[in-house]
Design an enzyme around this catalytic site. Structure first.
Site, PDB file in Angstrom:
ATOM      1  N   CYS A  25       3.543 -13.505   0.116  1.00 30.82           N
ATOM      2  CA  CYS A  25       3.213 -14.674  -0.295  1.00 30.82           C
ATOM      3  C   CYS A  25       3.498 -15.294  -1.669  1.00 30.82           C
ATOM      4  O   CYS A  25       2.494 -16.244  -1.788  1.00 30.82           O
ATOM      5  CB  CYS A  25       1.772 -15.961   0.686  1.00 30.82           C
ATOM      6  SG  CYS A  25       0.607 -14.469   0.029  1.00 30.82           S
ATOM      7  N   ASP A  55       3.482  -7.260   5.569  1.00 24.85           N
ATOM      8  CA  ASP A  55       3.165  -8.575   5.336  1.00 24.85           C
ATOM      9  C   ASP A  55       2.260  -7.989   3.950  1.00 24.85           C
ATOM     10  O   ASP A  55       0.932  -7.939   4.215  1.00 24.85           O
ATOM     11  CB  ASP A  55       2.486  -8.754   5.840  1.00 24.85           C
ATOM     12  CG  ASP A  55       2.181 -11.106   4.701  1.00 24.85           C
ATOM     13  OD1 ASP A  55       2.900 -11.008   3.958  1.00 24.85           O
ATOM     14  OD2 ASP A  55       1.021 -11.291   5.916  1.00 24.85           O
ATOM     15  N   ASP A  88      -4.857   8.488   4.393  1.00 25.87           N
ATOM     16  CA  ASP A  88      -3.615   8.200   4.643  1.00 25.87           C
ATOM     17  C   ASP A  88      -2.441   9.193   5.987  1.00 25.87           C
ATOM     18  O   ASP A  88      -2.268   8.593   6.286  1.00 25.87           O
ATOM     19  CB  ASP A  88      -2.699   8.547   3.485  1.00 25.87           C
ATOM     20  CG  ASP A  88      -2.644   8.282   2.322  1.00 25.87           C
ATOM     21  OD1 ASP A  88      -3.108   6.839   2.285  1.00 25.87           O
ATOM     22  OD2 ASP A  88      -2.304   8.612   1.352  1.00 25.87           O
ATOM     23  N   ASP A 107      -5.426  -2.377   9.527  1.00 23.73           N
ATOM     24  CA  ASP A 107      -5.549  -2.978   7.903  1.00 23.73           C
ATOM     25  C   ASP A 107      -7.081  -2.372   7.849  1.00 23.73           C
ATOM     26  O   ASP A 107      -7.053  -0.947   7.946  1.00 23.73           O
ATOM     27  CB  ASP A 107      -6.732  -4.324   8.551  1.00 23.73           C
ATOM     28  CG  ASP A 107      -6.187  -5.440   6.972  1.00 23.73           C
ATOM     29  OD1 ASP A 107      -5.192  -5.851   7.041  1.00 23.73           O
ATOM     30  OD2 ASP A 107      -7.346  -5.458   6.233  1.00 23.73           O
TER      31      ASP A 107
END
Length: 407
Positions: free
Chosen positions: A359, A306, A290, A261
């Site tokens: 989502c 996600d 990166d 993350d």
């Protein structure tokens, strides 16, 4: 229910924090409930319930109250009073909707409130209490389906848990909630929906890592990766790690998980949760450049993306986000999604599989991104399948997931 001034004042305070100070509703309520130890369960339920429902129906209540902008304390009192009048009709409760004769409520005309409430119900964006631009983009992208989807997004979400199979099983966890306390969800292994709302985070079974709170739609995503014990799995947008922990359970503590993350504090929280869950094969990594992604090229059997999104599929749980979202954020986040999908996908081995998930209920963040990716990368990638969990049809949060395989 009789209104108590202290509880109404606490609700007013919560709303000021949310709408004036722009703070997150769940954190505001959580912190506010800690400030008075004399409040009992019913008091807490009143403050939390009224705060969330007023946030959810903010535009409709403002319309009924005939207030354009709400910023001063007396205007927030009027909002809360207006809600008490229309709540019995809107939520179909047995409350009478009568206001006590307090000075804060003396300017509220109940007849006018009820009249304007019924008038507001004839306009979708007021009736469903959403900003103009979200209503417009929902209608543009979903067509007639938007009507039922936005209505479902305004219902209160159930409490759903995922049994952690590394430490327990469905029968044991279910028994812990009593004979009729929880029900299994058909088609979603290890998911239980609680029949009564409660704070499960204080339960010993939770502290022991027997279960996690996770929506049924969210529980579809990790299995969609087609994980086998022994696989090397990367969860590249792990956040606090609800799906990472599900991946760990599917791996049965074999193979490896790398949770990544861009925010360090989320990975710290994930490590705590993983320890409680009995996860032995997890490593976390902060994405600081990166080069981190490039160094992992071709290393993953399975990759979960996600990606950050508008969150329009989880408005049931985060009703305040619709007031905080801005059109320019949506434009920017689509660019971020595309950058993640095209760049991070290099981490998948030849023959490995990747799931792109959001989502969001919007195709522009979901189906359209995958179609664009497949068109640009048809030589190297094969599209296998996709699934959309609909709030209206499935009763879950609104999730999208697509499974692709590297050739």
């Amino acid at each position: 229910m009789k209104l108590y001034k202290g509880l109404v004042a606490a609700t007013v305070e919560a709303l000021q924090h949310i709408f004036v100070k722009n703070r997150q509703a769940d954190r505001v309520v959580e912190q506010l409930l800690k400030t008075n130890k004399k409040w009992g369960a019913r008091d807490r339920a009143f403050i939390a319930g009224n705060t969330y429902e007023i946030v959810r129906w903010w535009r409709l209540i403002k319309f009924a109250a005939d207030i354009e902008r709400v910023s001063e304390p007396e205007e927030f009192w009027k909002i809360v009073g207006t809600w008490q009048i229309i709540k019995p009709v809107h939520l179909i409760t047995e409350e009478d909707g009568n206001l006590p004769e307090w000075p804060e409520f003396e300017d509220i005309d109940a007849v006018n409130v009820v009249s304007r409430y019924h008038e507001g119900l004839s306009v979708r964006k007021i009736a469903q209490s959403i900003p103009d631009w979200i209503d417009a983009i929902g209608a543009e992208e979903l067509g007639e389906a938007w009507d039922v989807e936005i209505e479902a997004l305004n219902e209160q979400a159930p409490v759903v848990i995922r049994v952690n199979t590394l430490k327990s099983n469905v029968q044991t966890v279910r028994e812990g909630f009593g004979e009729d306390g929880a029900a299994e969800i058909v088609g979603i292994p290890n998911a239980l929906v609680l029949r009564k709302r409660q704070n499960v985070l204080n339960q010993e079974a939770f502290k022991q890592g027997f279960f996690e709170v996770q929506d049924a739609g969210s529980q579809l995503i990790a299995p969609y990766l087609d994980i086998q014990p022994g696989h090397s799995v990367i969860d590249a947008c792990a956040g606090a790690g609800g799906k990472t922990l599900h991946i760990a359970a599917l791996l049965q503590n074999e193979g490896s998980i790398l949770a990544m993350d861009i925010e360090h504090h989320k990975l710290v929280e994930l490590e705590k949760r993983a320890a409680r869950n009995g996860v032995k094969n997890l490593e976390t990594m902060l994405i600081s450049s990166d080069k981190i992604i490039e160094s992992l090229a071709g290393t993953a059997d399975r990759l979960l993306l996600d990606v950050p999104c508008s969150g329009l599929g989880v408005l049931r749980r985060n009703p305040d986000s619709k007031w905080k979202l801005k059109p320019q954020f949506l434009d920017e986040i689509r660019k971020v999604q595309w950058q993640i999908l095209t760049h991070y996908s290099r981490m998948v081995k030849t023959g490995g599989k990747m799931v792109y998930a959001t989502c969001s209920v919007l195709p522009s963040e979901s189906e359209d991104q995958v179609k664009r990716f497949m068109k640009a990368n048809k030589k190297d990638w094969k599209f296998i399948s996709a699934h959309r969990a609909s709030v209206a049809k499935d009763g879950t949060d609104g999730f999208y997931m697509a499974l692709m395989q590297r050739k």
